[in-house]
Design an enzyme around this catalytic site. Structure first.
Site, short mmCIF file in Angstrom:
data_model
loop_
_atom_site.label_atom_id
_atom_site.label_comp_id
_atom_site.label_asym_id
_atom_site.label_seq_id
_atom_site.Cartn_x
_atom_site.Cartn_y
_atom_site.Cartn_z
N ASN A 78 0.84 -1.19 0.00
CA ASN A 78 0.00 0.00 0.00
C ASN A 78 0.88 1.25 0.00
OD1 ASN A 78 0.48 0.81 2.91
ND2 ASN A 78 -0.41 -1.22 3.22
N ARG A 79 0.28 2.40 0.01
CA ARG A 79 1.01 3.65 -0.20
C ARG A 79 1.46 4.33 1.09
NH1 ARG A 79 -2.47 7.47 -3.87
NH2 ARG A 79 -0.57 8.71 -3.63
#
Length: 402
Positions: free
Chosen positions: A206-207
């Protein structure tokens, strides 16, 4: 501001700290010990600070420098602080200008120790550190790494940029009246995003950048806490004085958080663990098929770390804080979905971020709503992630008081 410099090889790093302090607008008086001048000369300190430099109480006696410097300071930071300097400060000795300044200062005092591992771990040094902390001084834990010569271990001076951030946070906390309101507390913070590997080179992730978790760790340290930071795939420098445990996968994050949370006063789950992982990891890189078909990847749900930390606390009076990155959908608004998550997870506080359009991730700024289990909500306006971190700790401290 007063920058005290004692006689260790790490004195050269204090030049970078001084540059950061002066370039950000602070009026800095450098007070080295005589031993410090064996490593970095007075002209360097005078040139960088724009002020004359002295180690003796006998210079400019008519201005009473041994009293005046400490009385007029808003912050005193000693970097590096040697074992000898810590011993003198703990026992109230005053045989030069720096130790006199420490006795007369009524402002926050920060010590950034630097010495060999054996010296730091010696019972005498640890007793002196405990004494200074009991009197309200902030003694940063030294970093681990290369020391003088070929030695490595705990005792390295934290990086100047990290010491600078601590100084700024201590000044901000003092201005708001917070001070060292987390002194004597052990807090655990997670940061970053986990990775679930598909093969040796690919992963699901994920970011999350880890910036908010690192801000939480840094501000907790500046407010006096003992901090353990469990970092998942974060490419940021270690916050000064913080114990950092590095992990990659959600299973590793789960294991380290459960272990670190045992006995902690507060646990903040700012990391973004992957909700799912592949049922199996290919030992070789997954190849493209000649017929253009795509591989089928079966996923299984990971353990809910926040739910476990909240429902299986080793200390019933501990405070557990979760994060919710929400976008809202047909089933409800961001706040409605977050309120349901708070009830489901069982934590005391839930920090809600609206991440619509990719907001928050990697940004130096943030805004949030802090939902509490008692039904109250606190809006945190857009500001630096450091400011948001302080707002979160403010809510945690209120629950300690309750």
């Amino acid at each position: 501001m007063v920058l005290g410099v004692s006689g260790g090889i790490a004195a050269y790093k204090a030049c970078e700290l001084l540059r950061r302090l002066t370039e950000s607008g602070h009026d800095v008086t450098v007070v080295p010990t005589a031993a410090a001048l064996e490593f970095v000369g007075a002209p360097t300190w005078a040139g960088l600070s724009g002020k004359p430099v002295s180690t003796s109480v006998w210079d400019d006696v008519h201005q009473v420098p041994h009293v005046r410097i400490g009385q007029s300071a808003d912050l005193v930071v000693v970097a590096p602080a040697t074992a000898d300097l810590l011993a003198k400060a703990a026992h109230g000795l005053a045989d030069d200008l720096l130790t006199n300044t420490l006795l007369t200062a009524r402002c926050p005092v920060v010590f950034a120790p630097a010495m060999h591992t054996e010296m730091w771990e010696h019972p005498a040094t640890q007793a002196n550190v405990d004494t200074l902390r009991s009197r309200g001084a902030l003694v940063i834990e030294p970093a681990e790494g290369r020391l003088t010569g070929k030695d490595t271990g705990k005792g390295r001076l934290p990086e100047p940029a990290e010491i600078y951030d601590v100084c700024v946070d201590v000044l901000a906390s003092g201005a708001t009246g917070r001070g060292l309101d987390l002194a004597g507390r052990h807090v655990v913070v997670s940061a970053g995003g986990t990775r679930e590997y598909l093969d040796p080179v690919r992963f699901l992730g994920n970011r999350s950048s880890g910036l908010q978790g690192y801000a939480l760790a840094r501000t907790a340290q500046a407010r006096g806490a003992e901090v353990t930071l469990v970092a998942a795939n974060v490419a940021l420098p270690d916050p000064a004085g913080v114990k950092v445990v590095r992990v990659e996968t959600t299973a590793e994050l789960h294991s380290e958080m459960v272990a670190a949370a045992a006995g902690a006063d507060a646990v903040v789950m700012a990391a973004a663990p992957a909700d799912f992982r592949p049922t199996g990891v290919s030992a070789a890189k997954i190849k493209k098929a000649d017929d253009g078909s795509s591989p089928s990847i079966e996923l299984v749900q990971n353990a809910d770390i926040l739910h476990e930390l909240a429902h299986h606390r080793s200390r019933p009076d501990s405070v557990v804080v979760g994060f919710a990155a929400e976008t809202g959908d047909d089933s409800g608004s961001v706040r409605e979905l977050a309120a349901a998550k708070l009830a489901r997870k069982g934590c005391d506080l839930l920090v809600v971020n609206d991440v619509s359009g990719g907001a928050v991730f990697g940004s130096p700024d943030n805004e949030a709503v802090i939902l509490a289990s008692d039904g109250t909500a606190t809006d945190v306006p857009r500001g630096s992630k450091t400011a948001v971190a302080h707002a979160i700790w403010d809510q945690v401290v209120r629950r300690f008081g309750a």
